[in-house]
Write an enzyme that holds these catalytic residues in place. Structure first.
Site, PDB file in Angstrom:
ATOM      1  N   GLY A 180       2.923  -1.768   8.347  1.00  0.00           N
ATOM      2  CA  GLY A 180       1.842  -2.610   8.822  1.00  0.00           C
ATOM      3  C   GLY A 180       1.729  -3.791   7.877  1.00  0.00           C
ATOM      4  O   GLY A 180       2.600  -4.028   7.037  1.00  0.00           O
ATOM      5  N   ALA A 181       0.659  -4.549   7.986  1.00  0.00           N
ATOM      6  CA  ALA A 181       0.428  -5.684   7.095  1.00  0.00           C
ATOM      7  C   ALA A 181      -1.062  -5.975   7.042  1.00  0.00           C
ATOM      8  O   ALA A 181      -1.802  -5.675   7.987  1.00  0.00           O
ATOM      9  CB  ALA A 181       1.198  -6.921   7.568  1.00  0.00           C
ATOM     10  N   ASP A 182      -1.503  -6.540   5.921  1.00  0.00           N
ATOM     11  CA  ASP A 182      -2.900  -6.946   5.795  1.00  0.00           C
ATOM     12  C   ASP A 182      -3.122  -8.331   6.390  1.00  0.00           C
ATOM     13  O   ASP A 182      -4.194  -8.626   6.911  1.00  0.00           O
ATOM     14  CB  ASP A 182      -3.303  -6.930   4.312  1.00  0.00           C
ATOM     15  CG  ASP A 182      -3.096  -5.558   3.693  1.00  0.00           C
ATOM     16  OD1 ASP A 182      -3.504  -4.565   4.323  1.00  0.00           O
ATOM     17  OD2 ASP A 182      -2.510  -5.472   2.606  1.00  0.00           O
ATOM     18  N   GLU A 222       7.168  -0.524  -1.778  1.00  0.00           N
ATOM     19  CA  GLU A 222       7.413  -1.086  -0.460  1.00  0.00           C
ATOM     20  C   GLU A 222       8.483  -2.165  -0.507  1.00  0.00           C
ATOM     21  O   GLU A 222       9.353  -2.237   0.363  1.00  0.00           O
ATOM     22  CB  GLU A 222       6.111  -1.641   0.119  1.00  0.00           C
ATOM     23  CG  GLU A 222       5.138  -0.542   0.520  1.00  0.00           C
ATOM     24  CD  GLU A 222       3.854  -1.091   1.115  1.00  0.00           C
ATOM     25  OE1 GLU A 222       3.593  -2.292   0.932  1.00  0.00           O
ATOM     26  OE2 GLU A 222       3.126  -0.321   1.760  1.00  0.00           O
ATOM     27  N   GLY A 280      -2.952  -0.877  -0.112  1.00  0.00           N
ATOM     28  CA  GLY A 280      -2.882   0.560  -0.339  1.00  0.00           C
ATOM     29  C   GLY A 280      -2.292   0.930  -1.682  1.00  0.00           C
ATOM     30  O   GLY A 280      -2.279   2.098  -2.059  1.00  0.00           O
ATOM     31  N   SER A 317      -2.934   2.239  10.269  1.00  0.00           N
ATOM     32  CA  SER A 317      -3.316   3.008  11.454  1.00  0.00           C
ATOM     33  C   SER A 317      -2.325   2.852  12.602  1.00  0.00           C
ATOM     34  O   SER A 317      -2.036   3.823  13.315  1.00  0.00           O
ATOM     35  CB  SER A 317      -4.717   2.571  11.909  1.00  0.00           C
ATOM     36  OG  SER A 317      -4.749   1.181  12.177  1.00  0.00           O
ATOM     37  N   GLY A 341      -0.003  -4.472   0.550  1.00  0.00           N
ATOM     38  CA  GLY A 341      -0.229  -3.846  -0.743  1.00  0.00           C
ATOM     39  C   GLY A 341      -1.638  -3.399  -1.049  1.00  0.00           C
ATOM     40  O   GLY A 341      -1.897  -2.902  -2.137  1.00  0.00           O
TER      41      GLY A 341
END
Length: 212
Positions: free
Chosen positions: A61-63, A82, A76, A5, A74
């Protein structure tokens, strides 16, 4: 570019600057098919790595991100794509909000994604679980919510989500161990020493941290 986002908002700003001529001669590359549609709609002309072998900038972005700027990515499903892009880029900028910051990789208890080939996936899942018994690992096949069938990513592979209840230990050791099973294509658990600049959005504004 990735597709979280915060990055989406950033690319809308890029689009606005291109239309106003403040930003020109920019070409983009997306790491997934759905993200290609987004780039075509909001940002610059779309290219590929066969045409442009070196990228000036990657924006993701990053988790999760730990104090050493090691990433979990990852969820997604674009793990291998990536990483390939990040190897080809001169600079990697990661944009997150404060909720993504963790004390150690796995600290948020969110899913850690592993890309595997579909052949013999149950055996691979058991193998991954056995690697992290001490961290109380629970592996789950990523499925589509509508029908419960396996989620097949752009590369035609499956995603196994790993959940940990404890610290998984040294990242480089884990990186090597998780990559050894033959069915494992890649993983998003540790993007180690790849980040050039980290931008963290919070209630008091944005903080910028550059790699030493």
């Amino acid at each position: 570019m990735g597709g979280n986002s915060v990055v989406v908002v950033n690319m809308k700003m890029v689009d606005s600057n291109m239309k106003s001529k403040h930003l020109q001669d920019m070409i983009s590359y997306a790491c997934g098919k759905k993200k290609e549609l987004f780039v075509l709609y909001y940002a610059s002309p779309l290219s590929d790595l066969d045409t442009h072998l070196v990228l000036d900038l990657a924006i993701y972005g990053a988790d999760e991100i730990d104090p050493d700027m090691n990433l979990v990515k990852g969820c997604g499903g674009s793990l291998r794509r990536e990483k390939v892009i990040e190897v080809c880029c001169k600079k990697l900028v990661v944009i997150v909000d404060e909720t993504k910051l963790v004390d150690y990789v796995g600290g948020s208890r969110l899913a850690m994604s592993v890309e595997i080939v579909s052949f013999c996936w149950k055996f691979t899942t058991q193998k991954l679980q056995s690697l992290f018994e001490e961290a109380d690992c629970v592996p789950k096949l990523c499925v589509l919510p509508k029908n419960g069938k396996a989620y097949v990513i752009d590369n035609g592979n499956f995603i196994i989500n790993l959940y940990f209840k404890k610290d998984i230990g040294g990242l480089k050791v884990v990186d090597d161990a998780i990559s050894r099973p033959a069915n494992v294509v890649d993983h998003g658990m540790m993007f180690i020493d790849m980040v050039t600049t980290l931008i963290v959005a919070g209630e008091l504004g944005a903080r910028v941290r550059n790699k030493c």
